[in-house]
Design an enzyme around this catalytic site. Structure first.
Site, PDB file in Angstrom:
ATOM      1  CE  LYS A   1      41.689  41.702  36.740  1.00  0.00           C
ATOM      2  NZ  LYS A   1      41.256  40.328  37.154  1.00  0.00           N
TER       3      LYS A   1
ATOM      4  N   GLY B   1      38.862  38.540  33.399  1.00  0.00           N
ATOM      5  CA  GLY B   1      40.117  38.080  32.818  1.00  0.00           C
ATOM      6  C   GLY B   1      41.200  38.026  33.874  1.00  0.00           C
TER       7      GLY B   1
ATOM      8  N   GLY C   1      44.804  38.872  35.780  1.00  0.00           N
ATOM      9  CA  GLY C   1      45.587  40.068  36.033  1.00  0.00           C
ATOM     10  C   GLY C   1      46.729  40.208  35.054  1.00  0.00           C
TER      11      GLY C   1
ATOM     12  CB  VAL D   1      42.024  41.785  31.736  1.00  0.00           C
ATOM     13  CG1 VAL D   1      41.087  42.979  31.923  1.00  0.00           C
ATOM     14  CG2 VAL D   1      41.498  40.860  30.641  1.00  0.00           C
ATOM     15  N   GLY D   2      44.342  42.854  33.581  1.00  0.00           N
ATOM     16  CA  GLY D   2      44.818  43.796  34.582  1.00  0.00           C
ATOM     17  C   GLY D   2      46.023  44.575  34.108  1.00  0.00           C
TER      18      GLY D   2
ATOM     19  CD  GLU E   1      41.231  47.794  51.103  1.00  0.00           C
ATOM     20  OE1 GLU E   1      41.101  46.957  52.012  1.00  0.00           O
ATOM     21  OE2 GLU E   1      40.296  48.211  50.411  1.00  0.00           O
TER      22      GLU E   1
ATOM     23  CB  CYS F   1      43.106  43.493  53.829  1.00  0.00           C
ATOM     24  SG  CYS F   1      43.117  42.794  52.171  1.00  0.00           S
TER      25      CYS F   1
ATOM     26  CD  GLU G   1      47.243  39.971  53.996  1.00  0.00           C
ATOM     27  OE1 GLU G   1      46.232  40.618  54.319  1.00  0.00           O
ATOM     28  OE2 GLU G   1      47.852  40.155  52.919  1.00  0.00           O
TER      29      GLU G   1
END
Length: 484
Positions: free
Chosen positions: A168, A199, A201, A204-205, A244, A278, A378
């Site tokens: 995905k 899709g 999150g 589908v996630g 991650e 990141c 961040e």
């Protein structure tokens, strides 16, 4: 308008069960440039079913056959590098001059292939055989900031292990996910071994995280989303999770470092990919007596970026990915100013001469304290904060005073001391004096930056289960391998 109306399930291009399309916005022009199919829960279920059926046979394939498959994928992929480069420039604003975004994935494929060639899937411990076997069906959720490379790393190590895949991509980079699926299809990946369901999150996630027939989920994205993935995986089937997540990496510049080199490198590494990395060294820690010395180097290097259309080969910094990301960065810059940070360059609004697109000025703050918002959150944009420290212990304490632990950096003239400092930083990957990373080595984070590792031998092992088989005496040492 480009059109990508299909998902890829069980070796075929199919429309979603409930047909929906998502418009992708070109972040340079702030207008739609493509539509992609948007799958849902039912499509994810079909993809998992296909992957489960395919696992029965693919998990028993030989190492040699999987090496040959990876070689075919590499060949097809390398024939389409320019397509990938142009697509991600439109899709997420990554300049075509950033060839690492498209050349890097091929290098990772070659490393995975070479590790597979020599990997000991079976070993002897006394009278036992210790086997490593493919874990099963793997759900692989990729981000938009390295839209091709991150997906490739997940997919290629899963295939190398003998696993089957439901991928995905991020909705922001769904088109490049389709292009990658085209590569795998052309390379002859067997039906059901690789499946692509674009899709959200939320739909589908979440379904993949909870699905009882998914054995492992690998997710790269924000820490907040990663927590949801981990919780869903734990409360549904206790499936393996590899995460991650976010970062707020510190670069400790020791007093004996080459200050100019450290400053210029920090700007380049922090602002590459428009700061959307990141591992970006977004906190630069400089001895309090040397702050004024490094500022001119930082400002000069920040002004060297050529900001503009990512399809122009002379552009070195494109826009950030979306209106939401642009607004978030502007809010954090505004908060930094309100909290008393000193703006040295950059700041609010677009760069001069640019009146549309999600472009952010390369921004440097000094006068920052460790408790300021800009030093803790961040940003995911081209924003650097410079923090002073009094001695080495304080520098390490500031670096470690973060919920994140993805990357870290040290500059110093005395390599023995620099290594000692690197060893004290609580993060998964540390670079000394700007040393390049190596795709043979593992990548992952401490603390809220993640669980597990990708890349290299440990990256392969994320997709393997361990089994001990007892009852073999020394005379059985020449038994043929039970697995590939």
């Amino acid at each position: 308008m480009r059109q990508y109306p299909h998902l890829y399930i069980d070796g075929r291009w199919v429309e979603p069960i409930a047909p929906r399309q998502l418009e992708l916005i070109d972040p340079t022009r702030e207008e739609p440039f493509a539509t992609v199919a948007l799958g849902g829960v039912a499509d994810a279920d079909l993809a998992v079913e296909a992957a489960r059926r395919a696992f029965v046979t693919f998990s028993e394939t030989s190492v040699e056959s999987r090496i040959a498959l990876i070689d075919r994928i590499i060949e097809v992929y390398e024939s389409r590098l320019d397509e990938f480069s142009e697509l991600i420039a439109q899709e997420v604003g990554i300049p075509v001059s950033n060839r690492a975004q498209v050349a890097g994935p091929a290098d990772h494929m070659k490393v995975a292939r070479d590790i597979l060639r020599d990997y000991p899937f079976e070993s002897r411990v006394g009278t036992a055989i210790v086997r490593r076997e493919p874990i099963g069906v793997c759900a692989l959720v990729s981000p938009w900031n390295w839209p091709v490379q991150t997906g490739v790393i997940k997919i290629i190590y899963a295939l190398a292990a003998g696993c089957t895949v439901v991928a995905k991509p991020s909705v922001e980079s769904a088109a490049s996910g389709v292009l990658l699926a085209e590569v795998l299809h052309e390379a002859g990946v067997p039906a059901g071994v690789f499946n692509l369901v674009s899709g959200t999150g939320r739909e589908v996630g979440d379904r993949l995280s909870h699905h009882p027939d998914v054995d492992m989920i690998s997710f790269t994205g924000s820490t907040g989303a990663g927590k949801l993935v981990g919780a869903a995986a734990a409360t549904s089937t206790v499936k393996r999770v590899c995460l991650e997540l976010g970062g707020k990496s510190a670069n400790i510049v020791l007093p004996d470092a080459d200050l100019e080199k450290a400053a210029r490198w920090n700007i380049q590494r922090c602002f590459v990919n428009t700061g959307q990395s990141c591992h970006a060294p977004s906190r630069m820690l400089v001895h309090e007596s040397q702050i004024e010395k490094v500022i001119p180097f930082l400002l000069d290097e920040a002004e060297r970026f050529r900001i503009g259309d990512p399809l122009d080969s002379s552009t070195t910094m494109g826009p950030v990915v979306s209106a939401a990301q642009f607004a978030s960065i502007q809010d954090l810059i505004r908060t930094a100013i309100d909290e008393g940070a000193v703006l040295e360059t950059g700041g609010l609004d677009r760069p001069k001469g640019i009146d549309r697109g999600y472009f952010v000025q390369p921004t440097v703050f000094t006068g920052v304290t460790p408790k300021m918002t800009i030093a803790r959150e961040e940003v995911f944009g081209p924003v650097l904060v410079v923090l002073p420290y009094r001695d080495q212990d304080e520098a390490v304490n500031i670096a470690n005073d973060s919920p994140y632990g993805l990357g870290g950096y040290v500059f110093g003239g005395d390599l023995v001391n620099a290594k000692k400092v690197a060893n004290r930083i609580r993060a998964g990957r540390i670079s000394v004096n700007g040393a390049a990373t190596d795709s043979h080595t593992p990548m992952g984070g401490y603390k809220q930056s993640g669980i597990g590792r990708s890349m290299g031998r440990l990256g392969l092992e994320e997709y393997l289960e361990v089994k001990s088989v007892y009852g073999f005496d020394d005379e059985a040492s020449d038994l043929p391998a039970l697995f590939g």
